[in-house]
Design a protein around this motif. Structure first.
Motif, mmCIF file in Angstrom:
data_model
loop_
_atom_site.group_PDB
_atom_site.id
_atom_site.type_symbol
_atom_site.label_atom_id
_atom_site.label_comp_id
_atom_site.label_asym_id
_atom_site.label_seq_id
_atom_site.Cartn_x
_atom_site.Cartn_y
_atom_site.Cartn_z
ATOM 1 N N GLU A 265 0.818 -1.207 0.000
ATOM 2 C CA GLU A 265 0.000 0.000 0.000
ATOM 3 C C GLU A 265 0.854 1.261 0.000
ATOM 4 N N GLU A 266 1.935 1.239 0.771
ATOM 5 C CA GLU A 266 2.797 2.426 0.831
ATOM 6 C C GLU A 266 3.609 2.596 -0.452
ATOM 7 N N VAL A 267 3.935 1.500 -1.109
ATOM 8 C CA VAL A 267 4.638 1.598 -2.393
ATOM 9 C C VAL A 267 3.718 2.183 -3.450
ATOM 10 N N VAL A 268 2.474 1.742 -3.473
ATOM 11 C CA VAL A 268 1.498 2.266 -4.437
ATOM 12 C C VAL A 268 1.304 3.757 -4.238
ATOM 13 N N ARG A 269 1.184 4.185 -2.985
ATOM 14 C CA ARG A 269 0.940 5.600 -2.705
ATOM 15 C C ARG A 269 2.073 6.502 -3.184
ATOM 16 N N ASN A 270 3.254 5.921 -3.360
ATOM 17 C CA ASN A 270 4.409 6.713 -3.791
ATOM 18 C C ASN A 270 4.907 6.342 -5.185
ATOM 19 N N VAL A 271 4.171 5.448 -5.869
ATOM 20 C CA VAL A 271 4.568 4.972 -7.203
ATOM 21 C C VAL A 271 6.070 4.659 -7.176
ATOM 22 N N GLY A 272 6.435 3.793 -6.222
ATOM 23 C CA GLY A 272 7.812 3.642 -5.808
ATOM 24 C C GLY A 272 8.822 3.239 -6.859
ATOM 25 N N SER A 273 8.540 2.199 -7.628
ATOM 26 C CA SER A 273 9.535 1.722 -8.590
ATOM 27 C C SER A 273 9.751 2.721 -9.720
ATOM 28 N N PHE A 274 8.696 3.365 -10.154
ATOM 29 C CA PHE A 274 8.845 4.408 -11.171
ATOM 30 C C PHE A 274 9.710 5.548 -10.632
ATOM 31 N N LEU A 275 9.476 5.907 -9.370
ATOM 32 C CA LEU A 275 10.267 6.963 -8.748
ATOM 33 C C LEU A 275 11.748 6.601 -8.739
#
Length: 350
Positions: A265-275
């Motif tokens: 959930e926290e990765v989705v909220r930050n669009v982590g891998s794209f970032l």
């Protein structure tokens, strides 16, 4: 003339710099650069990296493809098959623990060097969701298929319908039902942490995570994959970051690739891998990019971050790799011509 690509790069860089506090920027600034040129890649520099201890066995299968001059995409798929079929792996595929209704649902995605991607979400009865995700990518105009639609597509394409709830998982689920206490356990994928963890958890809650895989073949092309059974005893239909392009996985063949693990959930909220990939585009090393993505999560939700695990693993076009996590305990495996079966502890904030 307005150049949209340059504008996006400039805007992303500005946003990234604002998010850094002074001390973090001082540590990371030495890794940044001003050049936007894609890193040069030396041919025959094949490499595959995967999250967690079980990445070692996965890498071995992927390396069989890469070492013979095979494509990174094929290596990623073959690597993912190993944990997906491992009945002892309680967080990926066949051995995965069910949701709170006793149903095993799987998520997976895959992405190639051309930016093509496919994913399946909350699919049931299919042992190798990574391969269904690849079929979605290659045979449909879509990126994602979910639930019954994903299962229908899989069966139409020759995949075998199987019962994924093992007797071990069923026993653990029934034990969990006695209390129905939901408390995810951090780093349970790490063998050392698993041995040290309390053994009397309700329902044997070894309850997440995923395997994220990044590979570069001898031609310097990148691909990635991610596959999981998700958090044990989740609400039926819950989907985390793993099958979401840009969250659980992202690959840009000009720059590099990234994958994530932990509380989705926290990765989705930050669009982590794209970032992470965009930070590498700006000049960050893989480790520094992973660290900044972790810091974004900590900055937004410091109280939440103290009690969860999120980690990122990245590789750039040069074949350089690195990782960073919120908590200690995250590990990843590396396999290339120089390193076989190498497990590396990722750095962490706490």
């Amino acid at each position: 003339m307005f150049n949209r690509r340059k504008f996006i790069k400039a805007s992303a860089l500005s946003a990234g710099l604002v998010a850094l506090n002074k001390s973090t920027f001082a540590k990371l600034s030495k890794h940044t650069g001003t050049s936007s040129a894609a890193p040069k890649t030396v041919k025959n520099s094949a490499i595959i990296i995967s999250t967690w201890d079980f990445g070692i066995a996965a890498n071995k299968a992927g390396w069989e493809i890469l070492s013979k001059g095979g494509k990174a995409l094929d290596a990623v798929e073959h690597a993912a098959w190993v944990p997906e079929a491992d009945v002892k792996n309680s967080s990926v595929g066949y051995g995965g623990l069910p949701d709170r209704d006793g149903i095993v649902t799987l998520d997976a995605c895959i992405m190639d060097e051309q930016g093509n991607c496919g994913a399946v979400l909350a699919i049931e009865h299919i042992k190798h969701p990574i391969s269904v995700a690849r079929k979605v990518m290659e045979k449909t105009p879509h990126v994602m298929l979910a639930g019954d639609g994903a299962l229908q597509f899989a069966l139409e394409n020759g995949f075998k319908k199987e019962e994924l709830l093992t007797e071990t998982s069923k026993t653990a689920w029934k034990e969990w039902l006695k209390t129905a206490h939901y408390a995810p356990v951090m780093n349970i994928e790490n063998e050392n942490y698993r041995k040290a963890a309390p053994q009397k958890l309700p329902g044997n809650q070894y309850n997440h995570d995923t395997i994220g895989i990044l590979a570069m073949d001898a031609e310097g092309n990148l691909s990635g994959g991610c596959t999981t059974s998700g958090m044990a005893y989740k609400l039926h239909g819950r989907v985390g970051d793993s099958p979401i392009i840009g969250a659980g996985l992202y690959v840009d063949n000009e720059v590099g690739g990234a994958t994530s693990t932990g509380v989705g959930e926290e990765v989705v909220r930050n669009v982590g891998s794209f970032l992470v990939v965009e930070l590498m585009r700006q000049g960050y090393t893989p480790e520094a990019a992973c660290k900044e993505a972790v810091m974004r999560i900590i900055k937004k939700k410091p109280d939440t971050a103290k009690n969860i695990q999120v980690g990122f693993l990245a590789m750039n076009k040069k074949g350089e790799y690195g990782a960073y996590a919120i908590q200690k305990g995250f590990s990843y495996a590396v396999c290339n011509t120089d390193k076989q079966d190498l497990l590396i502890p990722g750095k962490s904030f706490y």
